[in-house]
Scaffold this motif. Structure first.
Motif, PDB file in Angstrom:
ATOM      1  N   LEU A  62       0.818  -1.209   0.000  1.00 57.00           N
ATOM      2  CA  LEU A  62       0.000   0.000   0.000  1.00 57.00           C
ATOM      3  C   LEU A  62       0.853   1.260   0.000  1.00 57.00           C
ATOM      4  O   LEU A  62       0.410   2.318  -0.445  1.00 57.00           O
ATOM      5  CB  LEU A  62      -0.944  -0.001   1.203  1.00 57.00           C
ATOM      6  CG  LEU A  62      -2.093  -1.011   1.127  1.00 57.00           C
ATOM      7  CD1 LEU A  62      -2.949  -0.960   2.387  1.00 57.00           C
ATOM      8  CD2 LEU A  62      -2.948  -0.740  -0.090  1.00 57.00           C
ATOM      9  N   ALA A  63       2.093   1.149   0.457  1.00 60.10           N
ATOM     10  CA  ALA A  63       3.018   2.287   0.370  1.00 60.10           C
ATOM     11  C   ALA A  63       3.542   2.478  -1.052  1.00 60.10           C
ATOM     12  O   ALA A  63       4.114   3.519  -1.366  1.00 60.10           O
ATOM     13  CB  ALA A  63       4.182   2.090   1.330  1.00 60.10           C
ATOM     14  N   GLN A  64       3.365   1.465  -1.899  1.00 62.68           N
ATOM     15  CA  GLN A  64       3.761   1.493  -3.307  1.00 62.68           C
ATOM     16  C   GLN A  64       5.224   1.936  -3.489  1.00 62.68           C
ATOM     17  O   GLN A  64       5.517   2.893  -4.192  1.00 62.68           O
ATOM     18  CB  GLN A  64       2.839   2.415  -4.099  1.00 62.68           C
ATOM     19  CG  GLN A  64       1.388   2.005  -4.060  1.00 62.68           C
ATOM     20  CD  GLN A  64       0.506   2.936  -4.854  1.00 62.68           C
ATOM     21  OE1 GLN A  64       0.676   3.073  -6.064  1.00 62.68           O
ATOM     22  NE2 GLN A  64      -0.439   3.579  -4.177  1.00 62.68           N
ATOM     23  N   PRO A  65       6.146   1.214  -2.855  1.00 60.74           N
ATOM     24  CA  PRO A  65       7.555   1.622  -2.986  1.00 60.74           C
ATOM     25  C   PRO A  65       8.131   1.337  -4.372  1.00 60.74           C
ATOM     26  O   PRO A  65       9.117   1.955  -4.766  1.00 60.74           O
ATOM     27  CB  PRO A  65       8.263   0.781  -1.920  1.00 60.74           C
ATOM     28  CG  PRO A  65       7.392  -0.438  -1.773  1.00 60.74           C
ATOM     29  CD  PRO A  65       5.998   0.042  -1.973  1.00 60.74           C
ATOM     30  N   PHE A  66       7.534   0.394  -5.109  1.00 61.65           N
ATOM     31  CA  PHE A  66       8.031   0.031  -6.436  1.00 61.65           C
ATOM     32  C   PHE A  66       6.883   0.045  -7.441  1.00 61.65           C
ATOM     33  O   PHE A  66       5.730  -0.153  -7.086  1.00 61.65           O
ATOM     34  CB  PHE A  66       8.677  -1.359  -6.408  1.00 61.65           C
ATOM     35  CG  PHE A  66       9.748  -1.509  -5.368  1.00 61.65           C
ATOM     36  CD1 PHE A  66      10.993  -0.914  -5.545  1.00 61.65           C
ATOM     37  CD2 PHE A  66       9.498  -2.218  -4.197  1.00 61.65           C
ATOM     38  CE1 PHE A  66      11.977  -1.042  -4.581  1.00 61.65           C
ATOM     39  CE2 PHE A  66      10.483  -2.349  -3.231  1.00 61.65           C
ATOM     40  CZ  PHE A  66      11.728  -1.745  -3.411  1.00 61.65           C
ATOM     41  N   THR A 118       8.785  -6.793  -7.454  1.00 57.59           N
ATOM     42  CA  THR A 118      10.128  -6.372  -7.030  1.00 57.59           C
ATOM     43  C   THR A 118      10.349  -6.653  -5.552  1.00 57.59           C
ATOM     44  O   THR A 118      11.379  -7.207  -5.159  1.00 57.59           O
ATOM     45  CB  THR A 118      10.343  -4.878  -7.325  1.00 57.59           C
ATOM     46  OG1 THR A 118      10.165  -4.646  -8.717  1.00 57.59           O
ATOM     47  CG2 THR A 118      11.745  -4.436  -6.916  1.00 57.59           C
ATOM     48  N   PHE A 119       9.398  -6.275  -4.713  1.00 53.61           N
ATOM     49  CA  PHE A 119       9.576  -6.425  -3.268  1.00 53.61           C
ATOM     50  C   PHE A 119       9.703  -7.887  -2.855  1.00 53.61           C
ATOM     51  O   PHE A 119      10.604  -8.240  -2.083  1.00 53.61           O
ATOM     52  CB  PHE A 119       8.424  -5.771  -2.506  1.00 53.61           C
ATOM     53  CG  PHE A 119       8.484  -6.002  -1.024  1.00 53.61           C
ATOM     54  CD1 PHE A 119       9.465  -5.395  -0.251  1.00 53.61           C
ATOM     55  CD2 PHE A 119       7.583  -6.864  -0.397  1.00 53.61           C
ATOM     56  CE1 PHE A 119       9.546  -5.633   1.120  1.00 53.61           C
ATOM     57  CE2 PHE A 119       7.660  -7.106   0.966  1.00 53.61           C
ATOM     58  CZ  PHE A 119       8.638  -6.488   1.732  1.00 53.61           C
ATOM     59  N   VAL A 120       8.833  -8.754  -3.354  1.00 52.72           N
ATOM     60  CA  VAL A 120       8.861 -10.145  -2.895  1.00 52.72           C
ATOM     61  C   VAL A 120      10.022 -10.933  -3.492  1.00 52.72           C
ATOM     62  O   VAL A 120      10.241 -12.095  -3.126  1.00 52.72           O
ATOM     63  CB  VAL A 120       7.525 -10.860  -3.190  1.00 52.72           C
ATOM     64  CG1 VAL A 120       6.434 -10.332  -2.290  1.00 52.72           C
ATOM     65  CG2 VAL A 120       7.131 -10.719  -4.646  1.00 52.72           C
ATOM     66  N   ASP A 121      10.780 -10.333  -4.399  1.00 52.76           N
ATOM     67  CA  ASP A 121      11.976 -10.981  -4.933  1.00 52.76           C
ATOM     68  C   ASP A 121      13.240 -10.506  -4.231  1.00 52.76           C
ATOM     69  O   ASP A 121      14.350 -10.924  -4.585  1.00 52.76           O
ATOM     70  CB  ASP A 121      12.105 -10.716  -6.440  1.00 52.76           C
ATOM     71  CG  ASP A 121      11.090 -11.507  -7.255  1.00 52.76           C
ATOM     72  OD1 ASP A 121      10.305 -12.261  -6.649  1.00 52.76           O
ATOM     73  OD2 ASP A 121      11.074 -11.364  -8.484  1.00 52.76           O
TER      74      ASP A 121
END
Length: 789
Positions: free
Chosen positions: A97-101, A106-109
């Motif tokens: 929800l912060a939408q960093p990417f 991307t995040f879960v990798d």
């Protein structure tokens, strides 16, 4: 992705080679808003040309001081995905929800820096202290490493040139052969191994990762798909086999065998968040292809029991009984049905928005964009449908929607289509055709094993093994006959002369035409109207392939996944590969030439009534350079098609269609020693740069063979493993009928001088490229001279 699919995009594959000389804005380098702060290379000792690993840092859309949007209820934990970091839970939902990417994957990798306990504890500290976008961004920066660091590139010996690139008779055109040679070289950028020194949790930090470690070498698709995938690997293997990279092809099979041993099935891809779903079960076909090409039967003693285990998994977890409304007979058939009640971790934000809508509100129910409320059960069902859609390889398409026309008025918003998926209640014709073929191929492999053991030993244990394998082979052939009967009863429409998915909701064929229609023919399933022979049989077969002639005549590219333009990844204008079905047409069914077209006989008139499920006016229009659109057979010309190759003497209708589809490819840029790169000025006016090396894309455009595909949940990816494999397979098998592409002319027209009153004297050239129907590019060049009056 998917591949299939994501698997079947383009026939000869579309390629923009070094310089992207013909590449327009659609094929420009991908641009993301994620900054790259770290570049790591694999171990130089094991790499020929190292592949950079780009590490993305958060670059959120919202201001750093902005609070995290209100959250809907966190979905339940998923038993198949136990990680507190990378699976459904408060941490994953909050970070998304912060939408960093720009891409949820991307995040879960990204492996964690610390162990799971510390990573979760650090998150809880910011969660309890008031959540802002900046706090989440800082948390991600401090607690996560670069995506893909657990993998390393390996080199392929550069002195290995496959036979199809050496033999000029295989590919007579030097340009086409040079193009294929460049694609063949792309394997070196996509081959990976697990980096044991960076593997979690074996490092001193005790880090955690979503990666499923593999024991053998493998090929990745490319781009965001940085791990091994199931469906894509079929066409990757086809390419590896013609490239004579047999060891890498075998390694991919060994990895799949390891996964069957470990999980009981082959997951969608090489990450823990794929463990609730598989993809079209193509392993047995891959195994058969490998053994047939290499004659390496040493793999069979271990492979055969595991192939058996995969079939058992599909029969146990994805097979149901259906009573035919047409004949009253009951058949076992397979469908996609992933167990899931939460957003997919790799597409968390997309799924969350689909089910919860915006604006978001906390609580047990959520209000979507249309003011509707969903119960917990309804949300769980939607999440299961979405995951099942990913299992199909067609993620996503109107083909599996309750209302295929849901997004036609707004193709930028996929949520109505996603909310109306009906995957689990669809008996997919391609899936059942693949399983039919798996049974046949596995029976044939048992026969190979019987011959081998009989020749090597006459001991009692060998005799018992042969008896067991003979029994299993007979069982699979009987099951295959039953599955074939189910396909012909439930999915073949004798009036429309096409195969369709069977809809369990309506208890009838869908009547929605898609490229899946060609799967039965690829796998050797033909209706009785064809198998009984006679002149009528050939007429039926030709009508089954009539849509191919329509596409060649009306459109500039290859076959669309469907004929609806919805904005979904596997709908028009994105293309699908069907050439393997054309290649499988028996010669006795193709003795006549392709019918000549004229004003009284159009390509649409050759299509059986209602076969496409659309009227002629509902078909997509071919865009023209004038800004208008065409619904005519603009590409048909005296027995052949524009960019469809050269008609051959005595060519029958199926060979003509195959030749036309195989030639729908494009090359751009330079080929060393054969084709010079465009001048800097020409590169400028075609929106290209001298340092560009060209791309193979994940999907391509039905309307323009010079353009990448579009739509779907993520930006079109470059790489690309399965399109490389498809291109090389076509080049190796049909190179003799591939013509050198006619490169469009780049015309630079004179432009008037524009005077400005300020500034020093500077001359700048700006070009606007226009592509004409005849293939020419006209570039309007404006020269601006800034000088004093």
């Amino acid at each position: 992705m998917s591949p299939l699919p994501h698997w079947l995009i383009l026939i000869a594959a579309v390629l923009s080679i070094a310089g992207d000389a013909l590449a327009g804005p659609e094929t420009a380098p991908l641009v993301t808003r994620n900054a790259t702060v770290q570049v790591e290379y694999a171990n130089p000792a094991s790499v020929g040309t190292p592949v950079a690993v780009e590490t993305s840092i958060p670059a959120p859309i919202l201001p750093s001081s902005a609070p995290i949007p209100p959250q809907a209820q966190v979905p339940p934990k998923q038993s198949w995905c136990p990680s507190e970091v990378f699976c459904a839970g408060q941490l994953l939902q909050t970070v998304n929800l912060a939408q960093p990417f720009s891409d949820s994957k991307t995040f879960v990798d990204k492996p964690t820096v610390h162990n799971e306990v510390t990573t979760v504890s650090d998150f809880n500290a910011i969660f309890d202290g008031g959540l802002t976008v900046g706090a989440v961004t800082n948390y991600v920066n401090l607690n996560f490493q670069g995506e893909g660091l657990e993998l390393e590139a390996i080199s392929i010996p550069s002195n290995r040139t496959p036979a199809f690139l050496v033999n000029e008779a295989t590919i007579p055109s030097p340009i086409v052969r040079g193009w294929a040679s460049i694609v063949n070289g792309y394997w070196n950028t996509l081959v990976r191994e697990t980096n044991q020194s960076r593997l979690c949790p074996d490092t001193s930090s005790g880090c955690e990762s979503s990666l499923i470690p593999l024991n053998h070498t493998f090929v990745v698709p490319g781009g965001r798909f940085r791990e091994q995938y199931y469906w894509d690997s079929f066409w990757i293997m086809e390419g590896l086999l013609v490239s004579e990279l047999y060891d890498i092809a075998k390694s991919g099979l060994l990895n799949f065998m390891d996964e069957i041993e470990r999980f009981g099935f082959i997951p969608n891809g090489g990450r823990i968040y794929y463990l609730n779903r598989s993809q079209p079960p193509i392993f047995i076909k891959m195994l058969s292809r490998y053994v047939n090409v290499t004659s390496d039967t040493s793999i069979l003693p271990r492979a055969l029991p595991l192939a058996e285990a995969e079939l058992v998994w599909w029969q146990t977890n994805r097979t149901i009984s259906v009573k035919s409304p047409y004949t009253g007979k009951t058949y076992p058939v397979s469908h996609y049905a992933a167990i899931n009640t939460a957003p997919r971790p790799e597409s968390y934000l997309e799924d969350y928005r689909t089910v919860n809508g915006v604006p978001l509100s906390a609580g047990s129910s959520a209000t979507d964009l249309n003011g509707l409320t969903y119960t917990e059960r309804q949300r769980a069902d939607m999440y299961s449908e979405i995951a099942s859609g990913a299992e199909t390889g067609w993620d996503y398409t109107s083909r599996f929607a309750k209302d295929p026309f849901a997004t036609l008025t707004n193709t930028t918003n996929q949520e109505p289509l996603m909310r109306g998926l009906n995957v689990r209640a669809t008996v997919a014709v391609d899936l059942n055709s693949i399983i039919y073929d798996a049974m046949i191929q596995l029976a044939n492999l048992y026969s190979v094993s019987i011959r081998i053991t009989k020749s090597l030993s006459k001991r009692a244990e060998s005799r018992d093994k042969r008896i067991m394998h003979a029994t299993l082979a007979n069982q699979h052939r009987a099951n295959a006959a039953l599955r074939k009967a189910a396909i012909l009863d439930l999915m073949w429409d004798p009036e429309k002369m096409a195969f369709y998915d069977f809809n369990l909701t309506s208890n009838a064929r869908n009547g929605f035409f898609s490229a899946a229609h060609f799967y039965p023919m690829w796998n050797g399933i033909w209706p009785e109207e064809v198998t009984r022979g006679g002149k009528h049989a050939e007429a039926v077969a030709r009508k089954m392939f009539a849509p191919v002639g329509l596409v060649l005549s009306r459109y500039n590219g290859t076959f669309p996944a469907t004929f609806l333009k919805t904005g979904a990844q596997w709908d028009a204008p994105n293309a699908y590969i069907i050439i393997q079905a054309l290649a499988n047409v028996p010669s006795k069914l193709s003795t006549q030439p392709y019918p000549a077209l004229d004003s009284s006989k159009t390509s649409f008139s050759l299509v059986p009534a209602n076969q496409l499920g659309l009227s002629e006016s509902q078909l997509p229009l071919q865009p023209l350079v004038s800004g208008q659109n065409s619904s005519l057979d603009i590409n048909y010309n005296a027995g052949t098609w524009t960019t469809g190759g050269t008609a051959q003497s005595g060519e029958t209708w199926s060979r003509a269609l195959l030749r036309g589809m195989a030639n729908r490819y494009s090359t751009g840029g330079s080929i060393p020693g054969l084709l010079n790169q465009l001048t800097p000025q020409e590169l400028n006016v075609t929106f290209s740069t001298p340092d560009s090396t060209g791309h193979m894309y994940e999907k391509f455009n039905v309307f323009d063979i010079d353009s990448a595909g579009s739509g779907g949940e993520y930006t079109v990816q470059a790489g690309f493993g399965w399109t490389n494999g498809a291109a090389l397979w076509v080049a190796a098998n049909y190179g003799a009928i591939l013509d050198r592409p006619e490169c469009p002319a780049i015309e630079i027209a004179p432009a008037p001088v524009v005077k400005r009153s300020l500034g020093s004297k500077v001359t700048r050239f700006n070009g606007r490229r226009t592509k004409h129907h005849d293939g020419r590019y006209t570039v309007e060049r404006t020269r601006e001279v800034n000088k004093w009056r």
